[in-house]
Scaffold this active site. Structure first.
Site: not given
Ligand code: TA6
Length: 325
Positions: A102, A120, A125, A198, A246, A300
């Site tokens: 992160r 997600q 990554r 990101h 967001d 981003e």
């Molecule tokens: O780009 C923003 C986002 O999609 C948020 O909704 C938040 O979830 C963030 O990315 C971070 O995501 P992560 O999976 O790294 O906690």
């Protein structure tokens, strides 16, 4: 008299070549000698936190340095004259095969966010990328290239049944830091994907940041079921964050900027038209937020609202150039 452009181009190329090899050129500062110790070389392949493989890229003529982990091909640091521009969480466990790193620039690919069947933000990554090449270019810029293919058989890819070759290059030059993702469809059927760089930019405190370039643009509010929000009038003062935010701005311009009122730093982002969207995110201490949330702002460049589609053999390229003043 007609200008002979071919001749001029040839002369310019010769001049650039001369500057690259002639350390006494008055215009360009010299690069370190090739027998300098590893910590002064333009490229150093080394190990970072928890002994994870990492590449350090140095552009000595402009005092810039970047660090890129092979895990996630994650840029985790970019400094100019020793000043850091990325935020990285101190909660990171730094484990290959563990959670995504992160901070810095996680690559979201081939899925942005939760929009699809994958984990997600996709598998890029949380995949182990291979170093493909490292180069000092003629203009003294320095590039490290990382590769990831469907052949690498990594677990997180299993849910995406497509053959691809992804290449990610990270370059430091007088213009700043460039990251470039190219994706080739090596399959015999088309596929689509979404993606994003990101970026976690470091802020003194997030409330001191103003973002320019989002004025008069529609955005999707992800905190309200992706509701499409109307354009906001351009007050000229930039977008300010005062609560959990967001958003996905659609058709964001090719140039964006963030200004930090505390440090007076301007961060410029240039992006290719293939990254037509741009997100704006900070959790503002919402449940589950990283304790360090006050010190970053995520802007981003992204391809989300219109996924990219590649026919067999086609290649897609998306890039961003980050500069600081
Ligand atoms: O780009 C923003 C986002 O999609 C948020 O909704 C938040 O979830 C963030 O990315 C971070 O995501 P992560 O999976 O790294 O906690």
């Amino acid at each position: 008299m007609t200008a002979n452009f071919d001749e001029i181009a040839k002369q310019l190329q010769q001049e650039l070549k001369r500057r690259a090899v002639d350390p006494s050129s008055p215009d360009l500062p010299p690069m370190p000698p090739t027998d300098a110790p590893p910590e002064q070389q333009p490229i150093e392949v080394t190990h970072g936190n928890n002994d994870m493989p990492m590449v350090i890229i140095r552009h000595a003529p402009s005092s810039q340095e970047a660090q890129v982990y092979c895990y996630g091909a994650a840029v985790t640091s970019w400094t100019t004259r020793g000043e850091e521009h990325f935020w990285v969480s101190d909660q990171n466990k730094w484990q290959v095969g563990g959670k995504a790193i992160r901070g810095g620039i996680p690559i979201c690919f081939p899925q942005f966010g939760p929009y699809g069947d994958l984990v997600q933000h996709g598998f890029a990554r949380v995949s182990d990328w291979r170093i493909r090449s490292t180069t000092v270019n003629e203009d003294q810029s320095v590039t490290a290239v990382f590769g990831l293919t469907s052949e690498s058989g990594q677990e997180a890819m299993a849910a995406w049944p497509h053959k691809f070759d992804a290449e990610y290059s990270v370059t430091l030059s007088f213009a700043g830091l460039e990251t470039r993702l190219s994706v080739k469809n090596t399959d015999d059927k088309p596929f689509s994907f979404t993606c994003a760089f990101h970026n976690y930019f470091k802020t003194s405190v997030v409330e001191d940041a103003r973002v320019f370039g989002f004025e008069n643009l529609k955005h999707l509010n992800r905190l309200d079921s992706d509701k499409e929000m109307a354009e906001q009038e351009d007050s000229g003062a930039g977008v300010m964050l005062t609560e959990e935010t967001d958003r996905i701005y659609m058709n964001a311009p090719e140039e964006l900027a963030a200004f930090d009122f505390a440090t007076l730093k301007v961060l410029k982002i240039k992006k290719t038209p293939t990254l037509q969207d741009a997100t704006l995110w900070n959790p503002f201490g919402a449940e589950g937020a990283d304790p360090g949330w006050k010190n970053f702002i995520c802007i981003e460049p992204a391809c989300v609202t219109k996924p990219a589609t590649l026919q067999p053999g086609e290649t897609w390229v998306g890039a961003q150039l980050l500069g600081v003043e």
